[in-house]
Design a protein around this motif. Sequence first.
Motif, PDB file in Angstrom:
ATOM      1  N   ILE A 276      -9.402   7.345   0.225  1.00 22.05           N
ATOM      2  CA  ILE A 276      -8.893   6.763  -0.479  1.00 22.05           C
ATOM      3  C   ILE A 276      -7.359   5.730  -0.217  1.00 22.05           C
ATOM      4  CG2 ILE A 276      -7.224   8.510   0.142  1.00 22.05           C
ATOM      5  CD1 ILE A 276      -6.249   9.362  -2.441  1.00 22.05           C
ATOM      6  N   HIS A 277      -7.801   5.098  -1.080  1.00 24.77           N
ATOM      7  CA  HIS A 277      -6.323   4.104  -1.319  1.00 24.77           C
ATOM      8  C   HIS A 277      -5.116   4.462  -0.576  1.00 24.77           C
ATOM      9  CE1 HIS A 277      -3.987   0.338  -0.868  1.00 24.77           C
ATOM     10  NE2 HIS A 277      -4.452  -0.599  -0.844  1.00 24.77           N
ATOM     11  N   PRO A 278      -4.012   4.290   0.618  1.00 25.12           N
ATOM     12  CA  PRO A 278      -2.884   4.632   0.573  1.00 25.12           C
ATOM     13  C   PRO A 278      -1.549   4.998  -0.880  1.00 25.12           C
ATOM     14  CG  PRO A 278      -3.509   3.245   2.422  1.00 25.12           C
ATOM     15  CD  PRO A 278      -4.719   3.642   1.773  1.00 25.12           C
TER      16      PRO A 278
ATOM     17  N   VAL B 163     -10.220  -3.493   4.713  1.00 30.31           N
ATOM     18  CA  VAL B 163     -10.521  -3.868   3.540  1.00 30.31           C
ATOM     19  C   VAL B 163      -9.259  -2.947   2.689  1.00 30.31           C
ATOM     20  CG1 VAL B 163     -11.462  -5.157   1.607  1.00 30.31           C
ATOM     21  CG2 VAL B 163     -12.773  -5.050   4.587  1.00 30.31           C
ATOM     22  N   GLY B 164      -8.223  -3.600   1.908  1.00 29.21           N
ATOM     23  CA  GLY B 164      -7.417  -3.371   1.194  1.00 29.21           C
ATOM     24  C   GLY B 164      -7.642  -3.855  -0.440  1.00 29.21           C
ATOM     25  N   GLU B 165      -6.937  -3.571  -1.267  1.00 25.47           N
ATOM     26  CA  GLU B 165      -7.144  -3.635  -2.878  1.00 25.47           C
ATOM     27  C   GLU B 165      -6.511  -5.163  -2.917  1.00 25.47           C
ATOM     28  OE1 GLU B 165      -4.971  -3.180  -6.500  1.00 25.47           O
ATOM     29  OE2 GLU B 165      -6.292  -2.461  -6.774  1.00 25.47           O
ATOM     30  N   GLN B 166      -5.589  -5.596  -3.031  1.00 21.51           N
ATOM     31  CA  GLN B 166      -4.732  -7.093  -3.394  1.00 21.51           C
ATOM     32  C   GLN B 166      -3.937  -6.980  -2.037  1.00 21.51           C
ATOM     33  OE1 GLN B 166      -3.964  -7.805  -7.081  1.00 21.51           O
ATOM     34  NE2 GLN B 166      -3.498  -6.381  -7.248  1.00 21.51           N
ATOM     35  N   PRO B 167      -3.598  -7.406  -2.274  1.00 20.11           N
ATOM     36  CA  PRO B 167      -1.330  -7.684  -1.911  1.00 20.11           C
ATOM     37  C   PRO B 167      -0.239  -7.204  -2.876  1.00 20.11           C
ATOM     38  CG  PRO B 167      -1.795 -10.091  -1.316  1.00 20.11           C
ATOM     39  CD  PRO B 167      -3.388  -9.262  -2.192  1.00 20.11           C
ATOM     40  N   GLY B 168       0.810  -6.445  -2.446  1.00 16.90           N
ATOM     41  CA  GLY B 168       1.620  -5.983  -3.232  1.00 16.90           C
ATOM     42  C   GLY B 168       2.699  -6.809  -3.167  1.00 16.90           C
ATOM     43  N   ASP B 169       3.953  -6.450  -4.123  1.00 17.44           N
ATOM     44  CA  ASP B 169       4.785  -7.309  -3.645  1.00 17.44           C
ATOM     45  C   ASP B 169       5.324  -8.191  -2.423  1.00 17.44           C
ATOM     46  OD1 ASP B 169       7.417  -8.107  -5.098  1.00 17.44           O
ATOM     47  OD2 ASP B 169       8.357  -7.173  -3.469  1.00 17.44           O
ATOM     48  N   GLN B 170       5.543  -6.835  -1.449  1.00 18.23           N
ATOM     49  CA  GLN B 170       6.635  -7.039  -0.247  1.00 18.23           C
ATOM     50  C   GLN B 170       5.360  -8.114   0.632  1.00 18.23           C
ATOM     51  OE1 GLN B 170       8.488  -4.078   2.482  1.00 18.23           O
ATOM     52  NE2 GLN B 170       8.867  -3.277  -0.130  1.00 18.23           N
ATOM     53  N   GLU B 171       3.961  -7.162   0.328  1.00 17.68           N
ATOM     54  CA  GLU B 171       2.886  -8.597   1.352  1.00 17.68           C
ATOM     55  C   GLU B 171       3.269  -9.922   0.257  1.00 17.68           C
ATOM     56  OE1 GLU B 171       2.407  -5.388  -0.079  1.00 17.68           O
ATOM     57  OE2 GLU B 171       2.100  -4.307   1.439  1.00 17.68           O
ATOM     58  N   ASP B 172       3.303 -10.441  -0.590  1.00 24.50           N
ATOM     59  CA  ASP B 172       3.381 -11.559  -1.240  1.00 24.50           C
ATOM     60  C   ASP B 172       4.369 -11.819  -0.639  1.00 24.50           C
ATOM     61  OD1 ASP B 172       2.691 -13.722  -3.003  1.00 24.50           O
ATOM     62  OD2 ASP B 172       4.164 -12.940  -4.404  1.00 24.50           O
TER      63      ASP B 172
ATOM     64  N   THR C 120      -7.619  -6.511   6.471  1.00 25.33           N
ATOM     65  CA  THR C 120      -7.151  -7.578   4.761  1.00 25.33           C
ATOM     66  C   THR C 120      -7.738  -6.873   3.665  1.00 25.33           C
ATOM     67  OG1 THR C 120      -8.466  -9.816   4.611  1.00 25.33           O
ATOM     68  CG2 THR C 120      -9.975  -8.279   5.144  1.00 25.33           C
ATOM     69  N   ASN C 121      -7.837  -8.008   3.158  1.00 23.81           N
ATOM     70  CA  ASN C 121      -8.015  -7.273   1.415  1.00 23.81           C
ATOM     71  C   ASN C 121      -8.833  -8.294   0.747  1.00 23.81           C
ATOM     72  OD1 ASN C 121      -6.009  -5.784   0.779  1.00 23.81           O
ATOM     73  ND2 ASN C 121      -4.216  -7.795   1.492  1.00 23.81           N
ATOM     74  N   ALA C 122      -9.505  -7.190   0.065  1.00 22.14           N
ATOM     75  CA  ALA C 122     -10.349  -7.912  -0.808  1.00 22.14           C
ATOM     76  C   ALA C 122     -10.318  -9.329  -2.129  1.00 22.14           C
ATOM     77  CB  ALA C 122     -11.309  -6.609  -2.683  1.00 22.14           C
TER      78      ALA C 122
ATOM     79  N   PRO D 206       5.033  -0.476   1.732  1.00 22.24           N
ATOM     80  CA  PRO D 206       4.719   1.305   1.421  1.00 22.24           C
ATOM     81  C   PRO D 206       3.944   1.076   1.744  1.00 22.24           C
ATOM     82  CG  PRO D 206       6.133   0.884  -0.301  1.00 22.24           C
ATOM     83  CD  PRO D 206       5.564  -0.544   0.152  1.00 22.24           C
ATOM     84  N   ALA D 207       2.722   0.874   1.385  1.00 25.11           N
ATOM     85  CA  ALA D 207       1.318   1.649   1.374  1.00 25.11           C
ATOM     86  C   ALA D 207       0.487   0.705   3.312  1.00 25.11           C
ATOM     87  CB  ALA D 207       0.239   0.102   0.606  1.00 25.11           C
ATOM     88  N   GLY D 208       1.071  -0.001   3.615  1.00 24.59           N
ATOM     89  CA  GLY D 208       1.196  -0.573   5.135  1.00 24.59           C
ATOM     90  C   GLY D 208       1.197   0.920   6.186  1.00 24.59           C
TER      91      GLY D 208
ATOM     92  N   ALA E 135       1.556 -11.010   4.692  1.00 22.65           N
ATOM     93  CA  ALA E 135       0.882 -10.520   5.312  1.00 22.65           C
ATOM     94  C   ALA E 135       0.190  -9.481   4.797  1.00 22.65           C
ATOM     95  CB  ALA E 135       1.595 -10.484   7.231  1.00 22.65           C
ATOM     96  N   PRO E 136      -0.769  -8.594   5.264  1.00 22.79           N
ATOM     97  CA  PRO E 136      -1.096  -7.142   4.805  1.00 22.79           C
ATOM     98  C   PRO E 136      -1.167  -6.127   5.489  1.00 22.79           C
ATOM     99  CG  PRO E 136      -3.252  -8.146   6.481  1.00 22.79           C
ATOM    100  CD  PRO E 136      -1.471  -9.483   6.286  1.00 22.79           C
ATOM    101  N   PHE E 137      -0.399  -5.506   4.402  1.00 20.98           N
ATOM    102  CA  PHE E 137      -0.349  -3.969   4.121  1.00 20.98           C
ATOM    103  C   PHE E 137       1.133  -3.802   5.506  1.00 20.98           C
ATOM    104  CE2 PHE E 137      -4.524  -2.995   2.987  1.00 20.98           C
ATOM    105  CZ  PHE E 137      -4.495  -2.255   2.506  1.00 20.98           C
ATOM    106  N   VAL E 138       2.195  -4.457   4.812  1.00 22.43           N
ATOM    107  CA  VAL E 138       3.588  -4.403   5.435  1.00 22.43           C
ATOM    108  C   VAL E 138       4.299  -3.774   4.963  1.00 22.43           C
ATOM    109  CG1 VAL E 138       3.442  -6.532   6.881  1.00 22.43           C
ATOM    110  CG2 VAL E 138       4.351  -6.590   4.565  1.00 22.43           C
TER     111      VAL E 138
HETATM  112  N1  URA Z   1      -2.328  -2.591  -1.327  1.00 18.48           N
HETATM  113  C1  URA Z   1      -3.253  -3.492  -0.671  1.00 18.48           C
HETATM  114  O1  URA Z   1      -4.444  -2.786  -0.815  1.00 18.48           O
HETATM  115  N2  URA Z   1      -3.307  -4.209  -0.046  1.00 18.48           N
HETATM  116  C2  URA Z   1      -2.064  -4.559   0.342  1.00 18.48           C
HETATM  117  O2  URA Z   1      -1.948  -5.470   1.752  1.00 18.48           O
HETATM  118  C3  URA Z   1      -0.969  -3.712   0.117  1.00 18.48           C
HETATM  119  C4  URA Z   1      -1.035  -2.856  -0.575  1.00 18.48           C
END
Ligand code: URA
Length: 214
Positions: free
Chosen positions: A183-185, A50-59, A90-92, A68-70, A63-66
């Motif tokens: 820690i979050h990537p 479980v991450g935080e929320q989608p970022g620019d690329q995920e939006d 997934t994300n919170a 840089p963090a992914g 899809a989640p974590f695709v």
């Molecule tokens: N960071 C997050 O927490 N979630 C993502 O899906 C991408 C980056």
Amino acid sequence: APGAQEFVPDTHDLKVLADAARGCRGCDLYQDADQTVFGAGSARARIMFVGEQPGDQEDRAGAPFVGPAGKLLDKALAAADIDRTTTYVTNAVKHFKFTRADGGKRRIHKKPGRTEIVACTPWLTAEIETVRPEVVVCLGATAAQTLLGTSFRLTEHRGEVFDLGTDGALSGVTAPTRVVATIHPSALLRGPSEDRAQGFDALVADLRVAAELI
Ligand code: URA
Ligand code: SF4
């Protein structure tokens, strides 16, 4: 806004949940984002991230974590001998929150607020109840505090094993799931580059703690 609960169908079918989440208007974040980014992965996953929320690329990708963090998460999973295709990610919060910079061209990530996190947790609860993973790995403080309560301190308790039933802050979860926070990537990517190797190793060590529970 009412929160996501009224949009969550009474089902344990991930596809039905994901389809319903496309139409969620449980908080204001759906207005500016491109799309809902629901969780993805195996319905039989024994580990959920479980991450935080989608970022620019995920939006953009839906899809989640695709982004840089992914990519960094993928590297850490490989180092911990975890096959991402056997997991659920997934994300919170399911919508990208951002402000615009450079005359609107660049979208800068904004941290979700308490209201948005609380509004969105019915989706996360439904995902956990559906997948019923043996362990949930929280990536970063937002996810950790969503699952373990707002007084949870990542710096003090990362890599420790918690029980979602007794230590958890999500109501309505009956799945016998343990929780490990790390820690979050993205925090590694934002931090000083000289700290990155050590930070990466610590992330991998926490992932191994989780992998050893299954
Ligand atoms: N960071 C997050 O927490 N979630 C993502 O899906 C991408 C980056
Ligand atoms: Fe619904 Fe969550 Fe998106 Fe808010 S962030 S609209 S609660 S899916």
